[in-house]
Design a protein around this motif. Structure first.
Motif, short mmCIF file in Angstrom:
data_model
loop_
_atom_site.label_atom_id
_atom_site.label_comp_id
_atom_site.label_asym_id
_atom_site.label_seq_id
_atom_site.Cartn_x
_atom_site.Cartn_y
_atom_site.Cartn_z
N GLN A 54 45.53 -3.94 16.31
CA GLN A 54 46.45 -4.51 15.32
C GLN A 54 45.70 -4.93 14.06
N ILE A 55 44.60 -5.65 14.22
CA ILE A 55 43.84 -6.12 13.05
C ILE A 55 43.24 -4.94 12.30
N THR A 56 42.73 -3.96 13.02
CA THR A 56 42.16 -2.78 12.38
C THR A 56 43.20 -2.08 11.53
N ASN A 57 44.41 -1.91 12.07
CA ASN A 57 45.49 -1.27 11.32
C ASN A 57 45.89 -2.11 10.10
N GLU A 58 46.00 -3.43 10.28
CA GLU A 58 46.37 -4.32 9.17
C GLU A 58 45.31 -4.29 8.06
N VAL A 59 44.04 -4.33 8.45
CA VAL A 59 42.96 -4.31 7.46
C VAL A 59 42.92 -2.97 6.74
N ASP A 60 43.07 -1.88 7.49
CA ASP A 60 43.09 -0.56 6.85
C ASP A 60 44.21 -0.46 5.83
N ASP A 61 45.39 -0.98 6.20
CA ASP A 61 46.53 -0.97 5.28
C ASP A 61 46.24 -1.82 4.05
N TYR A 62 45.71 -3.02 4.26
CA TYR A 62 45.41 -3.93 3.14
C TYR A 62 44.36 -3.31 2.22
N VAL A 63 43.31 -2.76 2.80
CA VAL A 63 42.24 -2.15 1.99
C VAL A 63 42.78 -0.97 1.19
N VAL A 94 34.04 -5.08 3.65
CA VAL A 94 35.27 -5.63 4.23
C VAL A 94 34.83 -6.56 5.36
N ARG A 95 35.43 -7.72 5.43
CA ARG A 95 35.13 -8.69 6.50
C ARG A 95 35.28 -8.00 7.85
N ASN A 96 34.41 -8.31 8.80
CA ASN A 96 34.48 -7.62 10.09
C ASN A 96 35.69 -8.07 10.91
N ILE A 97 36.10 -7.21 11.81
CA ILE A 97 37.34 -7.40 12.59
C ILE A 97 37.26 -8.66 13.45
N SER A 111 47.41 -15.37 6.52
CA SER A 111 47.85 -14.30 5.62
C SER A 111 46.63 -13.62 5.02
N TYR A 112 46.64 -12.30 5.03
CA TYR A 112 45.53 -11.56 4.42
C TYR A 112 45.44 -11.85 2.92
N ASP A 113 46.58 -12.09 2.28
CA ASP A 113 46.58 -12.38 0.85
C ASP A 113 45.90 -13.70 0.52
N LYS A 114 45.86 -14.62 1.47
CA LYS A 114 45.21 -15.91 1.25
C LYS A 114 43.75 -15.92 1.68
N LEU A 118 38.15 -11.42 2.34
CA LEU A 118 38.39 -10.23 3.14
C LEU A 118 37.67 -9.03 2.54
N LEU A 119 37.76 -8.89 1.23
CA LEU A 119 37.07 -7.83 0.49
C LEU A 119 36.08 -8.50 -0.45
#
Length: 168
Positions: A54-63, A94-97, A111-114, A118-119
């Motif tokens: 889940q986190i991998t998918n979310e991070v990939d999407d965010y990146v 990118v911050r590690n999983i 929230s990834y936005d907060k 992360l990057l």
């Protein structure tokens, strides 16, 4: 790295727990941060596979949503460096999983936005006569801050005055 070849899921999980408890912290203490984060991420894949995915998918999407911004920033900074005749290397990371996994468990309403770290872009100045000239480093940092204002969240890390143990 070889856990995927073990047929016993419980042995995979136990070895991953051992790695998180012993080997990753050891790598961190030795200043081998890349190995530490790799061990943490690989272990999480076997300790909590659903959360890892889940986190991998979310991070990939965010990146992927932020990639153009990161590329533009890197290009702008490279132009600034070139104009100032400053030799350096710019790396993105990118911050590690596993780190994100820990933050998600700690922070209510994550929230990834907060998540401001992360990057990140790392600007590594090349050596001058075998050592960094701190005045030149701070001068360059001032140029970067004129171009991109730092966030007022206390997240600025001064690796000029306090370099990392492994110089990374």
């Amino acid at each position: 790295r070889t856990l995927e070849y073990k047929n016993n899921v419980e042995k995979q999980r136990l070895k991953a727990i051992e790695t998180i408890a012993i080997y990753a912290p050891l790598a961190k203490k030795l200043g081998i941060y890349r190995i530490c984060t790799e061990l943490e991420d690989l272990s999480l894949k076997y300790i909590a596979p659903a959360q890892y995915k889940q986190i991998t998918n979310e991070v990939d999407d965010y990146v992927s949503r932020c990639q153009k911004i990161i590329d533009d920033m890197q290009s702008n900074l490279e132009g600034l460096l070139k104009n100032e005749k400053i030799d350096c290397t710019i790396k993105s990371r990118v911050r590690n999983i596993y780190s994100i996994f820990r933050k998600k468990k700690q922070i209510n309403g994550f929230s990834y936005d907060k998540m401001h770290d992360l990057l990140a872009l790392k600007i590594i100045l090349d050596y001058v006569n075998g050592m960094y000239n701190a005045i030149e480093c701070y001068t360059f940092l001032g140029l970067v801050h004129n171009f991109y204002k730092p966030l007022n969240n206390g997240g600025i890390k001064d690796y000029i005055a306090n370099p990392k143990f492994n110089n990374d």
